[in-house]
Design a protein around this motif. Structure first.
Motif, PDB file in Angstrom:
ATOM      1  N   PRO C 544       0.841  -1.200   0.000  1.00  0.00           N
ATOM      2  CA  PRO C 544       0.000   0.000   0.000  1.00  0.00           C
ATOM      3  C   PRO C 544       0.878   1.253   0.000  1.00  0.00           C
ATOM      4  O   PRO C 544       1.788   1.374   0.820  1.00  0.00           O
ATOM      5  CB  PRO C 544      -0.779  -0.091   1.319  1.00  0.00           C
ATOM      6  N   ILE C 545       0.591   2.165  -0.926  1.00  0.00           N
ATOM      7  CA  ILE C 545       1.366   3.402  -1.025  1.00  0.00           C
ATOM      8  C   ILE C 545       1.299   4.186   0.287  1.00  0.00           C
ATOM      9  O   ILE C 545       2.257   4.846   0.686  1.00  0.00           O
ATOM     10  CB  ILE C 545       0.811   4.279  -2.178  1.00  0.00           C
ATOM     11  N   SER C 546       0.149   4.083   0.960  1.00  0.00           N
ATOM     12  CA  SER C 546      -0.044   4.907   2.157  1.00  0.00           C
ATOM     13  C   SER C 546       1.057   4.681   3.192  1.00  0.00           C
ATOM     14  O   SER C 546       1.346   5.562   3.989  1.00  0.00           O
ATOM     15  CB  SER C 546      -1.409   4.627   2.769  1.00  0.00           C
ATOM     16  N   GLY C 547       1.658   3.502   3.195  1.00  0.00           N
ATOM     17  CA  GLY C 547       2.670   3.239   4.209  1.00  0.00           C
ATOM     18  C   GLY C 547       4.088   3.512   3.728  1.00  0.00           C
ATOM     19  O   GLY C 547       5.042   3.415   4.495  1.00  0.00           O
ATOM     20  N   ILE C 548       4.221   3.824   2.416  1.00  0.00           N
ATOM     21  CA  ILE C 548       5.565   3.949   1.847  1.00  0.00           C
ATOM     22  C   ILE C 548       6.080   5.376   1.965  1.00  0.00           C
ATOM     23  O   ILE C 548       5.377   6.339   1.659  1.00  0.00           O
ATOM     24  CB  ILE C 548       5.555   3.514   0.357  1.00  0.00           C
ATOM     25  N   VAL C 549       7.315   5.496   2.466  1.00  0.00           N
ATOM     26  CA  VAL C 549       7.932   6.811   2.568  1.00  0.00           C
ATOM     27  C   VAL C 549       8.693   7.114   1.278  1.00  0.00           C
ATOM     28  O   VAL C 549       8.489   8.139   0.648  1.00  0.00           O
ATOM     29  CB  VAL C 549       8.906   6.872   3.767  1.00  0.00           C
ATOM     30  N   THR C 596      16.072  -4.003  -3.975  1.00  0.00           N
ATOM     31  CA  THR C 596      15.638  -2.612  -3.876  1.00  0.00           C
ATOM     32  C   THR C 596      15.037  -2.455  -2.490  1.00  0.00           C
ATOM     33  O   THR C 596      14.431  -3.386  -1.956  1.00  0.00           O
ATOM     34  CB  THR C 596      14.568  -2.317  -4.944  1.00  0.00           C
ATOM     35  N   TYR C 597      15.222  -1.290  -1.902  1.00  0.00           N
ATOM     36  CA  TYR C 597      14.692  -1.090  -0.563  1.00  0.00           C
ATOM     37  C   TYR C 597      13.547  -0.092  -0.592  1.00  0.00           C
ATOM     38  O   TYR C 597      13.631   0.932  -1.278  1.00  0.00           O
ATOM     39  CB  TYR C 597      15.794  -0.596   0.376  1.00  0.00           C
ATOM     40  N   ILE C 598      12.520  -0.421   0.124  1.00  0.00           N
ATOM     41  CA  ILE C 598      11.374   0.481   0.200  1.00  0.00           C
ATOM     42  C   ILE C 598      11.239   0.907   1.659  1.00  0.00           C
ATOM     43  O   ILE C 598      11.051   0.064   2.547  1.00  0.00           O
ATOM     44  CB  ILE C 598      10.084  -0.213  -0.276  1.00  0.00           C
ATOM     45  N   LEU C 599      11.365   2.199   1.898  1.00  0.00           N
ATOM     46  CA  LEU C 599      11.238   2.682   3.275  1.00  0.00           C
ATOM     47  C   LEU C 599       9.758   2.811   3.603  1.00  0.00           C
ATOM     48  O   LEU C 599       9.002   3.462   2.878  1.00  0.00           O
ATOM     49  CB  LEU C 599      11.922   4.041   3.442  1.00  0.00           C
ATOM     50  N   VAL C 600       9.358   2.169   4.690  1.00  0.00           N
ATOM     51  CA  VAL C 600       7.953   2.247   5.095  1.00  0.00           C
ATOM     52  C   VAL C 600       7.871   2.757   6.519  1.00  0.00           C
ATOM     53  O   VAL C 600       8.797   2.573   7.314  1.00  0.00           O
ATOM     54  CB  VAL C 600       7.254   0.868   5.007  1.00  0.00           C
ATOM     55  N   GLU C 601       6.763   3.408   6.798  1.00  0.00           N
ATOM     56  CA  GLU C 601       6.550   3.906   8.155  1.00  0.00           C
ATOM     57  C   GLU C 601       5.530   3.011   8.838  1.00  0.00           C
ATOM     58  O   GLU C 601       4.468   2.723   8.280  1.00  0.00           O
ATOM     59  CB  GLU C 601       6.029   5.342   8.119  1.00  0.00           C
ATOM     60  N   THR C 602       5.849   2.543  10.047  1.00  0.00           N
ATOM     61  CA  THR C 602       4.918   1.696  10.767  1.00  0.00           C
ATOM     62  C   THR C 602       4.587   2.337  12.102  1.00  0.00           C
ATOM     63  O   THR C 602       5.361   3.131  12.623  1.00  0.00           O
ATOM     64  CB  THR C 602       5.511   0.296  11.022  1.00  0.00           C
ATOM     65  N   ASP C 652       0.442  -6.379   4.341  1.00  0.00           N
ATOM     66  CA  ASP C 652       0.057  -5.573   5.500  1.00  0.00           C
ATOM     67  C   ASP C 652       1.351  -5.132   6.180  1.00  0.00           C
ATOM     68  O   ASP C 652       1.981  -5.907   6.903  1.00  0.00           O
ATOM     69  CB  ASP C 652      -0.800  -6.421   6.440  1.00  0.00           C
ATOM     70  N   ILE C 653       1.773  -3.905   5.907  1.00  0.00           N
ATOM     71  CA  ILE C 653       3.080  -3.450   6.359  1.00  0.00           C
ATOM     72  C   ILE C 653       3.208  -3.513   7.885  1.00  0.00           C
ATOM     73  O   ILE C 653       4.225  -3.940   8.428  1.00  0.00           O
ATOM     74  CB  ILE C 653       3.336  -2.013   5.845  1.00  0.00           C
ATOM     75  N   GLU C 654       2.129  -3.100   8.546  1.00  0.00           N
ATOM     76  CA  GLU C 654       2.160  -3.105  10.013  1.00  0.00           C
ATOM     77  C   GLU C 654       2.397  -4.526  10.539  1.00  0.00           C
ATOM     78  O   GLU C 654       3.185  -4.755  11.448  1.00  0.00           O
ATOM     79  CB  GLU C 654       0.814  -2.575  10.517  1.00  0.00           C
ATOM     80  N   ALA C 655       1.688  -5.476   9.943  1.00  0.00           N
ATOM     81  CA  ALA C 655       1.827  -6.856  10.402  1.00  0.00           C
ATOM     82  C   ALA C 655       3.211  -7.407  10.086  1.00  0.00           C
ATOM     83  O   ALA C 655       3.745  -8.217  10.845  1.00  0.00           O
ATOM     84  CB  ALA C 655       0.751  -7.733   9.748  1.00  0.00           C
ATOM     85  N   ILE C 656       3.786  -6.959   8.956  1.00  0.00           N
ATOM     86  CA  ILE C 656       5.137  -7.403   8.605  1.00  0.00           C
ATOM     87  C   ILE C 656       6.118  -6.929   9.690  1.00  0.00           C
ATOM     88  O   ILE C 656       6.994  -7.684  10.132  1.00  0.00           O
ATOM     89  CB  ILE C 656       5.552  -6.837   7.224  1.00  0.00           C
ATOM     90  N   ALA C 657       5.948  -5.694  10.123  1.00  0.00           N
ATOM     91  CA  ALA C 657       6.829  -5.164  11.166  1.00  0.00           C
ATOM     92  C   ALA C 657       6.727  -6.022  12.417  1.00  0.00           C
ATOM     93  O   ALA C 657       7.722  -6.345  13.059  1.00  0.00           O
ATOM     94  CB  ALA C 657       6.457  -3.717  11.473  1.00  0.00           C
TER      95      ALA C 657
END
Lengths: 128, 155, 676
Positions: C544-549, C596-602, C652-657
Motif C-alpha cells: 500500500p502506497i499509504s505506508g511507503i515513505v 531494492t529497498y522500500i522505506l515504510v513507516e509503521t 500488511d506493512i504493520e503486520a510485517i513489522a
C-alpha cells in the motif's frame, strides 16, 4: 368503471412512511389511480400539469404546509376545483378556520385506518 | 440412470465421482459449482502444504486445495493434467485439485452406507459414507465441510 | 409496499429525523434562534409521533406527544428557552431516540431516564397532556368540521400557457400556425400573440425569435401538449400562466401574493423544493454488487491497456486516445460509486453525544463533549461497526478518565471535564481520536493489576507503551471498583478486536494527571487501494502506497550487517533496520543479489526498509478479501487481481513489522509494542 377505479388521487406528504401508509390504505379501498409527491411545491407542479380529482395532503410539512398548498391550488384556475383533504393529528381551531375559508373538503385524522380514510373520502365524493 | 425417474426426489442423492491419488471418491453434487482445468496459482505465505494457493475465479479469490495431499496420499503428480472442482460449502468457495472427474451418479439414499472403518481418533474424518456402483466398485463419499474446515484453516 | 417494508422505511426515516432533531438542538445550544429552527425541531418530533402512531408504538407516541407539547409552547413563545429547558429538551431527544431504538429492536425495556425526563417535560407542558393515540385530543372540541362534497366532473384539465419557440424553431422551418392546428386536432384551443418582446427595427435580428404565444384550452393538459409536440422537443418553452382565483374571506389569512400579470418562469412547475437532505435508500447488496462490478471494470480496463500497449501503436493513434478516454471514464465511475458508500461520521458522533451525556449523568460528573471533523467521510459499513467500540471507549473516558468535580478541584483543574471526539484524514487513513483531560493512565497501577491477574510475569520489565497496551489484553479491567457504567463485562480487548477486524488499529497516548488520547486508525475505504507492485521471492505482491515513505537503491557501502541475519541501511545519517519481505512472509527466498529497498513507516516500529527483488508499477488496485473463502494470512491484508488476471497479495506493512519483530528475522524491537 366504478368510481373508485376512476378517481385520481394525489398523496402529498414529506414522510415516505406516511405516503406509504396512505398509498396502502387507498389501495385497500380499491383505488387504482394514485399519485404521490413529497412536498407541496412538487405536488403543485404535478397537479398543474396533470390534475387529479382529490388531493390528500399532510398538514405539517417543511416549506409549503398542507394549507399553503390548498391555497395555492385554489388560487389557480386549472386546479381551483379539486377536492382536498387534510391529514392531521390534532387540528387547531386556527387550522380548521383557515381550512374552512379555503374550501377544504374534509379532514383525515391521524392515525387513520383504511376504513376511517374511506369514510372521510365517501363524505365528499359519495359512495366509492 | 434409466430408472432414476421412478424414485421420489427426496430419496435420491446425486454424486460426482472422482479420483485422487489413484483412488476413487465422490462428492455430493449440491456442493459442486463447476469443474475447470488447472490454472496457475498464486502461493500463500504461511499456508499448509495442501493449500496450493489462490486463483482468480471471475473476480473472486478462491483457494485451491490438493485433495491428494489432504488425504495423505502424497502430492498430485502433475497439476497441469489435473482437474479443479470448484465447490461451495457454508458460503465459502474453494477449489479442490483432483486427478480426474468421471461421472454423475444418482444414488438412492438408502443405498448410502456408513463408513465402518473409523479413522484414527485425532485424524479428521473426511469419509462420511460408502457407495457401491454397478460393477462392485466401492466409492468413498468425501465430506467437503470437514475438508474446508480442516483443510484450508489448518495452515 | 408491505407493512414490514413500511416499518423499515419508518425506522430509516426516524434516524434522519433524530439527526435533524439533534442538529437543531445543537444549533439552539450554540446560541442560534429563530422560528425556522424551532419549527424544524418541532416538526421532527411531530413526524416521529405521527408515523409512530400508525404503527401503534404507544410508548413512543405518548412520550413524543409530551415532548411536542413543550416544543409547541416554545414555538408559540409561551415558554422561553433557558439553560434548564435546553437541557431537558436535549435529554428528551436522547430518550426519544432510545424509544425508537427499542421499538426497532422490539425490546420492551424502558429508557432509564424516561420517567425523569418525562416529568420534567410535563412540568413545562403545563397540564399533563392526554395520550393522543386512542382518544381524540382534548385540545379542541370534537371535530368541528363539516365535510364539503365536491363535483367529480371537475374538468381534469384545461389552463393557459405561454408557448415560446426559440430561433432554431424557425430556422428548422417550423411554422406556429401548423403547430396550433396540430394541437387543435387534439383538443380545444384559443391562441393569442404577444408582441411585447419584439424590438424596434434597428435592434431586430432577422433570425431571432420574439413572438410569444398564449394558448388557452379547456380540455388539454400540459402533458398532452408536450406529448403532441414531442417532435419539437427542445425548440420551445411552455410555461403555465397562473391565474388568480379570488377566494372570499381570506384577507385575514397571511397569504402569498400570486401575480397574474407576470407569467411564471418555465421551470416553476417542476422545480424541486429545497429539501435539507434528499436521500435515496438502496439495498446495500446492490451497492456492493456495483462496487464489485466496477472493480472488475477497472481490472478489465488495465488488461486492455496492457494488451494494447503491447501492440506498439503510435502514441497519437486513435485507439490509444479512445483507450485513454475509457480509462478516464472508468475512474470517474469508480469514484462516483465509491462515494455512494462514503458517509459523514456526523450521525455516529451525534449518537455518541448521547452516550457521553448519559455517562456523565450516571457518574455525576460534569463533562463537556467537544466534537470536531464530523463531516469526515468514511465507508458506511465502517460507520456502523464503529458504534459499539466508540460507545465503550467514551464511557470509559467519562468513567475512568475524567475525575469527579472534587478530584478536579484538587488537581487545580476546571470543574468541567472535557471529552473530545474528532475525526480527520491522515495519509490514506481515517483517524478517530477519543481524548479526555482527565487523570491519565496510572501505569504503576496497571502493571500491578496485570501482574496480580497473572497476565504478565512478576519480573516483567515492560516499556511504557507496553504497559499502556495491557489495557487491550483479554481479562484486564482497571477499575478498582466495578462501576455500573463501564463494568459491564466488556473489556478494551473487545474494542481492539472490533477495530482490528475493520482493518484498523488503536493506539494510546497518555500523560499522567493530564489525560489520555485513544486513536483509532482506519482504512479510508474497504474497496480500493493505491499500491506499488513489487516482486518478492518470485511472487508479485502489492505494497500500500499509504505506508511507503520512499524507495531507495543505496550504495553497497551503506548497507551494513549488524548480525548474521540483520542488516541496517544508512539513510541520511540514521540507521534504518532492514526487513527481507520474502523471508518475513515465510517464502524460501534465494539470496537477493541486488535488492531494492522500500522505506515504510509503521505505527509499532517506526521506519523500516523492506527489501524486495524489484518494483514493477504503481497503480490503484481493487481489494479482494481473502477471509471469506480462505482465512487470515499473517502479513497479508488482502489480495488483488492484476492486469493479466493473476492474483497478487497485498502486504500488511504493520503486520510485517510485527512478524519481523517476533521472529527476530528483522531488527530487535523488544522495546516497541506488544505483538497481539
Amino acid at each position: 368503471m366504478s368510481l373508485k377505479e376512476k378517481l385520481k388521487v394525489m398523496i402529498v406528504d414529506d414522510m415516505s412512511v406516511s405516503r406509504g401508509l396512505l398509498f396502502q390504505a387507498l389501495e385497500e379501498i380499491g383505488m387504482k389511480n394514485i399519485l404521490s409527491s413529497k412536498s407541496g411545491e412538487e405536488a403543485f407542479g404535478l397537479l398543474t400539469r396533470s390534475p387529479a380529482h382529490l388531493v390528500i395532503s399532510d398538514y405539517n410539512m417543511p416549506g409549503m404546509s398542507g394549507l399553503d398548498l390548498l391555497e395555492k391550488l385554489r388560487r389557480n384556475s386549472g386546479t381551483a376545483k379539486m377536492g382536498f383533504m387534510l391529514v392531521t393529528g390534532t387540528p387547531t381551531p386556527e387550522v380548521l378556520e383557515r381550512g374552512r375559508k379555503l374550501g377544504l373538503n374534509n379532514l383525515v385524522r391521524k392515525p387513520f385506518t383504511s376504513d376511517s380514510l374511506k369514510t372521510s373520502i365517501e363524505a365528499v365524493v359519495g359512495r366509492v | 440412470m434409466s430408472n432414476a425417474t421412478a424414485w421420489a426426489d427426496d430419496d435420491v442423492v446425486e454424486f460426482v465421482s472422482l479420483t485422487s491419488g489413484g483412488q476413487a471418491f465422490c462428492v455430493e453434487i449440491a456442493h459442486v459449482r463447476e469443474i475447470r482445468r488447472w490454472s496457475e496459482v498464486t502461493s500463500l505465505p504461511h499456508a499448509s502444504p495442501s493449500v496450493l494457493g489462490v486463483i482468480n475465479l471471475r473476480g473472486a479469490v478462491i483457494p485451491i486445495v490438493d485433495l491428494s495431499l489432504c488425504l495423505g496420499l502424497g502430492p498430485s503428480p502433475s497439476h497441469a493434467r489435473n482437474v479443479v472442482i470448484v465447490a461451495s460449502v457454508n458460503s465459502r468457495i474453494f477449489g479442490i485439485l483432483v486427478g480426474s472427474v468421471s461421472e454423475i451418479l444418482s444414488i438412492r439414499r438408502d443405498e448410502v452406507r456408513k463408513n465402518p472403518t473409523q479413522m484414527k481418533e485425532n485424524e479428521p474424518n473426511y469419509i462420511t459414507g460408502l457407495l457401491t456402483v454397478g460393477d462392485g466398485e466401492m466409492l468413498r463419499i468425501l465430506d467437503l465441510t470437514e475438508l474446508v474446515i480442516q483443510g484450508p484453516e489448518r495452515g | 409496499m408491505s407493512m414490514e417494508s413500511l416499518l423499515e422505511t419508518f425506522f430509516a426515516e426516524c434516524e434522519e429525523l433524530i439527526e435533524a432533531l439533534s442538529d437543531g438542538l445543537g444549533r439552539l445550544a450554540a446560541g442560534e434562534s429563530g422560528d425556522d429552527l424551532v419549527n424544524a425541531i418541532f416538526r421532527a418530533v411531530h413526524s416521529i409521533k405521527g408515523a409512530g402512531g400508525a404503527f401503534g408504538f404507544e410508548d413512543l407516541v405518548s412520550f413524543a406527544h409530551v415532548y411536542e407539547t413543550v416544543l409547541d409552547r416554545i414555538r408559540g413563545c409561551l415558554l422561553a428557552i433557558d439553560a434548564e429547558v435546553l437541557r431537558v429538551i436535549t435529554r428528551a431527544a436522547d430518550v426519544l431516540a432510545e424509544l425508537v431504538e427499542n421499538a426497532q429492536n422490539e425490546g420492551s425495556g424502558t429508557p432509564s431516564a424516561l420517567a425523569q425526563v418525562r416529568s420534567a417535560l410535563e412540568g413545562y407542558a403545563g397540564v399533563a397532556p392526554a395520550a393522543p393515540l386512542h382518544e381524540p385530543s382534548l385540545d379542541f372540541a370534537p371535530m368541528a368540521f363539516e365535510p364539503i362534497s365536491f363535483d367529480l366532473d371537475t374538468p381534469e384539465s384545461g389552463g393557459r400557457w405561454r408557448f415560446v419557440p426559440d430561433a432554431t424553431f424557425y430556422r428548422n422551418g417550423h411554422e406556429p400556425l401548423h403547430i396550433f392546428s396540430h394541437l387543435r386536432a387534439v383538443g380545444d384551443l384559443k391562441v393569442s400573440c404577444d408582441f411585447a418582446e419584439v424590438p424596434s427595427l434597428d435592434g431586430l435580428d432577422p433570425d431571432g425569435s420574439y413572438l410569444v404565444w398564449e394558448i388557452e384550452s379547456s380540455d388539454l393538459t400540459e402533458d398532452v401538449i408536450q406529448q403532441t409536440l414531442q417532435f419539437l422537443a427542445g425548440l420551445y418553452e411552455l410555461s403555465l400562466v397562473e391565474d388568480t382565483v379570488v377566494i372570499p374571506d381570506v384577507e385575514d389569512q397571511p397569504s402569498r401574493p400570486v401575480s397574474a400579470d407576470t407569467p411564471a418562469p418555465a421551470k416553476t412547475a417542476n422545480a424541486t423544493p429545497a429539501s435539507p437532505r434528499a436521500t435515496l435508500r438502496v439495498d446495500p447488496e446492490r451497492v456492493d454488487r456495483l462496487i464489485n462490478t466496477v472493480g472488475e471494470l477497472i481490472i478489465n480496463q488495465s488488461v486492455i491497456g496492457q494488451k494494447v500497449g503491447g501492440l506498439g501503436l503510435e502514441q497519437n493513434s486513435e485507439l490509444l486516445s479512445a483507450l485513454e478516454d475509457y480509462r478516464y471514464l472508468a475512474r470517474e465511475i469508480q469514484e462516483a460509486v465509491m462515494s455512494i458508500r462514503a458517509q459523514p461520521v456526523k450521525p455516529l458522533f451525534q449518537r455518541m453525544a448521547r452516550v457521553v451525556r448519559e455517562a456523565a449523568e450516571a457518574t455525576g460528573k460534569d463533562v463537556e463533549f467537544v466534537v470536531t471533523g464530523e463531516g469526515t467521510e468514511i465507508d458506511k459499513t465502517l460507520v456502523e461497526r464503529l458504534a459499539d467500540p466508540l460507545t465503550h471507549m467514551l464511557r470509559n473516558s467519562v468513567d475512568h478518565g475524567i475525575e469527579t468535580v472534587a478530584g478536579r478541584a484538587e488537581s487545580g483543574k476546571t470543574p468541567v471535564g472535557t471529552v473530545r471526539l474528532s475525526a480527520f484524514h491522515r495519509s490514506g487513513h481515517v483517524v478517530i481520536e477519543i481524548s479526555d483531560d482527565g487523570k491519565g493512565l496510572d501505569r504503576e497501577k496497571i502493571l500491578a493489576s496485570a501482574i496480580g491477574k497473572g497476565l504478565v510475569p512478576e519480573d516483567a520489565r515492560l516499556s511504557e507503551q507496553e504497559i499502556d497496551n495491557l489495557l487491550f489484553m483479554p481479562g484486564f479491567s482497571t477499575a478498582a471498583e466495578v462501576t455500573n457504567l463501564s463494568g459491564r463485562g466488556v473489556g478494551m480487548d473487545v474494542v481492539k478486536t472490533a477495530i482490528t477486524s475493520m482493518g484498523g488499529r488503536v493506539t494510546i497516548a497518555t500523560e499522567f494527571g493530564r489525560g489520555t488520547t485513544f486513536s483509532i486508525i482506519l482504512p479510508l475505504t474497504l474497496a480500493v487501494l493505491d499500491g506499488m507492485v513489487v516482486s518478492v521471492a518470485e511472487q508479485t505482491m502489492v505494497l500500500p502506497i499509504s505506508g511507503i515513505v520512499e524507495t531507495i537503491r543505496p550504495a553497497r557501502k551503506d548497507v551494513k550487517s549488524v548480525g548474521p541475519q540483520e542488516d541496517v541501511i544508512l539513510v541520511r545519517g540514521s540507521f534504518v533496520p532492514v526487513v527481507a519481505l520474502g523471508k518475513a512472509l515465510g517464502f524460501a527466498s534465494p539470496h537477493q543479489s541486488d535488492p531494492t529497498y522500500i522505506l515504510v513507516e509503521t505505527e509499532s516500529s517506526g521506519i523500516l526498509a523492506l527489501s524486495v527483488d524489484g518494483i514493477w508499477d504503481q497503480r490503484q488496485v481493487v481489494i479482494k478479501s481473502l477471509e471469506g473463502n480462505y482465512g487470515n494470512i499473517p502479513g497479508v491484508s488482502a489480495a488483488t487481481i492484476l492486469g493479466d488476471g493473476k492474483i497478487a497479495l497485498i502486504v500488511d506493512i504493520e503486520a510485517i513489522a510485527q512478524l519481523a519483530a517476533s521472529t527476530g528475522s528483522g531488527p530487535c524491537l523488544s522495546e516497541q509494542g506488544i505483538v497481539a
